[in-house]
Design a protein around this motif. Structure first.
Motif, PDB file in Angstrom:
ATOM      1  N   HIS A 142       0.852  -1.188   0.000  1.00  0.00           N
ATOM      2  CA  HIS A 142       0.000   0.000   0.000  1.00  0.00           C
ATOM      3  C   HIS A 142       0.885   1.234   0.000  1.00  0.00           C
ATOM      4  O   HIS A 142       2.098   1.133   0.111  1.00  0.00           O
ATOM      5  N   GLY A 143       0.289   2.402  -0.110  1.00  0.00           N
ATOM      6  CA  GLY A 143       1.045   3.641  -0.158  1.00  0.00           C
ATOM      7  C   GLY A 143       1.151   4.360   1.168  1.00  0.00           C
ATOM      8  O   GLY A 143       1.440   5.548   1.209  1.00  0.00           O
ATOM      9  N   VAL A 144       0.939   3.662   2.273  1.00  0.00           N
ATOM     10  CA  VAL A 144       1.020   4.273   3.601  1.00  0.00           C
ATOM     11  C   VAL A 144       2.420   4.054   4.154  1.00  0.00           C
ATOM     12  O   VAL A 144       2.992   2.974   4.012  1.00  0.00           O
ATOM     13  N   THR A 145       2.980   5.085   4.791  1.00  0.00           N
ATOM     14  CA  THR A 145       4.290   4.942   5.416  1.00  0.00           C
ATOM     15  C   THR A 145       4.162   5.071   6.929  1.00  0.00           C
ATOM     16  O   THR A 145       3.261   5.739   7.440  1.00  0.00           O
ATOM     17  N   LEU A 146       5.083   4.430   7.610  1.00  0.00           N
ATOM     18  CA  LEU A 146       5.150   4.454   9.070  1.00  0.00           C
ATOM     19  C   LEU A 146       6.514   5.036   9.424  1.00  0.00           C
ATOM     20  O   LEU A 146       7.539   4.503   9.008  1.00  0.00           O
ATOM     21  N   SER A 147       6.526   6.155  10.160  1.00  0.00           N
ATOM     22  CA  SER A 147       7.801   6.783  10.522  1.00  0.00           C
ATOM     23  C   SER A 147       8.592   5.861  11.444  1.00  0.00           C
ATOM     24  O   SER A 147       8.048   4.936  12.054  1.00  0.00           O
ATOM     25  N   ASP A 148       9.883   6.140  11.561  1.00  0.00           N
ATOM     26  CA  ASP A 148      10.729   5.361  12.463  1.00  0.00           C
ATOM     27  C   ASP A 148      10.214   5.443  13.891  1.00  0.00           C
ATOM     28  O   ASP A 148      10.210   4.453  14.619  1.00  0.00           O
TER      29      ASP A 148
ATOM     30  N   ASP B 107      -9.166 -10.842   3.242  1.00  0.00           N
ATOM     31  CA  ASP B 107      -8.989 -11.022   1.811  1.00  0.00           C
ATOM     32  C   ASP B 107      -8.725  -9.667   1.158  1.00  0.00           C
ATOM     33  O   ASP B 107      -9.483  -8.722   1.359  1.00  0.00           O
ATOM     34  N   GLY B 108      -7.637  -9.570   0.426  1.00  0.00           N
ATOM     35  CA  GLY B 108      -7.306  -8.321  -0.252  1.00  0.00           C
ATOM     36  C   GLY B 108      -6.454  -7.368   0.560  1.00  0.00           C
ATOM     37  O   GLY B 108      -6.192  -6.248   0.123  1.00  0.00           O
ATOM     38  N   ASP B 109      -5.997  -7.783   1.761  1.00  0.00           N
ATOM     39  CA  ASP B 109      -5.122  -6.932   2.565  1.00  0.00           C
ATOM     40  C   ASP B 109      -3.863  -6.564   1.789  1.00  0.00           C
ATOM     41  O   ASP B 109      -3.303  -7.383   1.056  1.00  0.00           O
ATOM     42  N   LEU B 110      -3.417  -5.338   1.983  1.00  0.00           N
ATOM     43  CA  LEU B 110      -2.153  -4.867   1.433  1.00  0.00           C
ATOM     44  C   LEU B 110      -1.219  -4.659   2.617  1.00  0.00           C
ATOM     45  O   LEU B 110      -1.643  -4.133   3.650  1.00  0.00           O
ATOM     46  N   ALA B 111       0.036  -5.068   2.481  1.00  0.00           N
ATOM     47  CA  ALA B 111       0.942  -5.036   3.630  1.00  0.00           C
ATOM     48  C   ALA B 111       2.312  -4.487   3.264  1.00  0.00           C
ATOM     49  O   ALA B 111       2.749  -4.582   2.122  1.00  0.00           O
ATOM     50  N   ALA B 112       2.960  -3.916   4.258  1.00  0.00           N
ATOM     51  CA  ALA B 112       4.350  -3.475   4.158  1.00  0.00           C
ATOM     52  C   ALA B 112       4.938  -3.563   5.560  1.00  0.00           C
ATOM     53  O   ALA B 112       4.207  -3.505   6.552  1.00  0.00           O
ATOM     54  N   GLU B 113       6.250  -3.711   5.643  1.00  0.00           N
ATOM     55  CA  GLU B 113       6.899  -3.816   6.944  1.00  0.00           C
ATOM     56  C   GLU B 113       7.806  -2.621   7.178  1.00  0.00           C
ATOM     57  O   GLU B 113       8.531  -2.188   6.291  1.00  0.00           O
ATOM     58  N   PHE B 114       7.734  -2.098   8.399  1.00  0.00           N
ATOM     59  CA  PHE B 114       8.534  -0.950   8.815  1.00  0.00           C
ATOM     60  C   PHE B 114       9.131  -1.251  10.177  1.00  0.00           C
ATOM     61  O   PHE B 114       8.385  -1.403  11.148  1.00  0.00           O
ATOM     62  N   GLY B 115      10.437  -1.365  10.258  1.00  0.00           N
ATOM     63  CA  GLY B 115      11.100  -1.570  11.547  1.00  0.00           C
ATOM     64  C   GLY B 115      10.607  -2.771  12.312  1.00  0.00           C
ATOM     65  O   GLY B 115      10.499  -2.724  13.536  1.00  0.00           O
ATOM     66  N   GLY B 116      10.293  -3.844  11.623  1.00  0.00           N
ATOM     67  CA  GLY B 116       9.818  -5.054  12.283  1.00  0.00           C
ATOM     68  C   GLY B 116       8.338  -5.056  12.589  1.00  0.00           C
ATOM     69  O   GLY B 116       7.836  -5.973  13.232  1.00  0.00           O
ATOM     70  N   VAL B 117       7.606  -4.043  12.129  1.00  0.00           N
ATOM     71  CA  VAL B 117       6.164  -3.962  12.345  1.00  0.00           C
ATOM     72  C   VAL B 117       5.467  -4.110  11.001  1.00  0.00           C
ATOM     73  O   VAL B 117       5.756  -3.375  10.055  1.00  0.00           O
ATOM     74  N   LYS B 118       4.555  -5.060  10.918  1.00  0.00           N
ATOM     75  CA  LYS B 118       3.774  -5.251   9.702  1.00  0.00           C
ATOM     76  C   LYS B 118       2.587  -4.288   9.732  1.00  0.00           C
ATOM     77  O   LYS B 118       1.779  -4.320  10.660  1.00  0.00           O
ATOM     78  N   LEU B 119       2.506  -3.413   8.733  1.00  0.00           N
ATOM     79  CA  LEU B 119       1.415  -2.451   8.613  1.00  0.00           C
ATOM     80  C   LEU B 119       0.496  -2.929   7.502  1.00  0.00           C
ATOM     81  O   LEU B 119       0.937  -3.128   6.375  1.00  0.00           O
ATOM     82  N   VAL B 120      -0.786  -3.156   7.827  1.00  0.00           N
ATOM     83  CA  VAL B 120      -1.738  -3.654   6.837  1.00  0.00           C
ATOM     84  C   VAL B 120      -2.878  -2.663   6.624  1.00  0.00           C
ATOM     85  O   VAL B 120      -3.277  -1.935   7.537  1.00  0.00           O
TER      86      VAL B 120
ATOM     87  N   ASP C 180       2.380 -12.132  16.609  1.00  0.00           N
ATOM     88  CA  ASP C 180       1.421 -12.549  15.580  1.00  0.00           C
ATOM     89  C   ASP C 180       0.474 -11.420  15.173  1.00  0.00           C
ATOM     90  O   ASP C 180      -0.460 -11.635  14.417  1.00  0.00           O
ATOM     91  N   LEU C 181       0.721 -10.211  15.658  1.00  0.00           N
ATOM     92  CA  LEU C 181      -0.175  -9.093  15.382  1.00  0.00           C
ATOM     93  C   LEU C 181       0.422  -8.150  14.356  1.00  0.00           C
ATOM     94  O   LEU C 181       1.639  -7.964  14.294  1.00  0.00           O
ATOM     95  N   ALA C 182      -0.448  -7.548  13.566  1.00  0.00           N
ATOM     96  CA  ALA C 182      -0.053  -6.507  12.621  1.00  0.00           C
ATOM     97  C   ALA C 182      -0.740  -5.218  13.043  1.00  0.00           C
ATOM     98  O   ALA C 182      -1.801  -5.235  13.669  1.00  0.00           O
ATOM     99  N   LEU C 183      -0.135  -4.098  12.696  1.00  0.00           N
ATOM    100  CA  LEU C 183      -0.767  -2.803  12.914  1.00  0.00           C
ATOM    101  C   LEU C 183      -1.660  -2.539  11.712  1.00  0.00           C
ATOM    102  O   LEU C 183      -1.196  -2.532  10.579  1.00  0.00           O
TER     103      LEU C 183
END
Length: 116
Positions: free
Chosen positions: A10-16, A60-73, A33-36
């Motif tokens: 996705h196009g969302v960013t998570l700051s440090d 279904d259809g989740d978009l994901a990216a990882e920032f500093g060990g945190v999965k952002l969905v 086992d949790l995502a933000l």
């Protein structure tokens, strides 16, 4: 035959700072086992409201990216509203907590809880 696995992002960013705080909260709970999850839901005086929470579900259809060990969905329905948004964390005398800057928001209510 090689099968490549791709994950839609996705196009969302998570700051440090936000990633560090989210990771600390996850570590405090002892959960890996949790995502933000950030989502947009109807509500608030401006029409739409952000939801930011830890989630153990995969939709279904989740978009994901990882920032500093945190999965952002982001769910696929919220994604168009959040493309280009950034999540930050502040801990100052003036402001404390997670904040969301969203270039797609045309306006917000006076309390800052919802947007349109």
């Amino acid at each position: 035959m090689t099968v490549e696995s791709t994950t839609a992002t996705h196009g969302v960013t998570l700051s440090d700072e936000a990633a560090t705080k989210a990771k600390a909260l996850l570590d405090q709970e002892g959960r890996d086992d949790l995502a933000l999850r950030i989502a947009v839901q109807p509500g608030g005086c401006a029409g739409l409201r952000y939801q930011l929470f830890f989630d153990d579900r995969a939709l279904d259809g989740d978009l994901a990216a990882e920032f500093g060990g945190v999965k952002l969905v982001v769910d696929r329905m919220s994604s168009p509203y959040l493309d280009g948004a950034s999540i930050d964390y502040a801990d100052t005398i003036e402001k404390q907590g997670f904040t969301i800057e969203n270039p797609n928001a045309g306006g917000s209510c006076a309390c800052g809880d919802s947007f349109n």
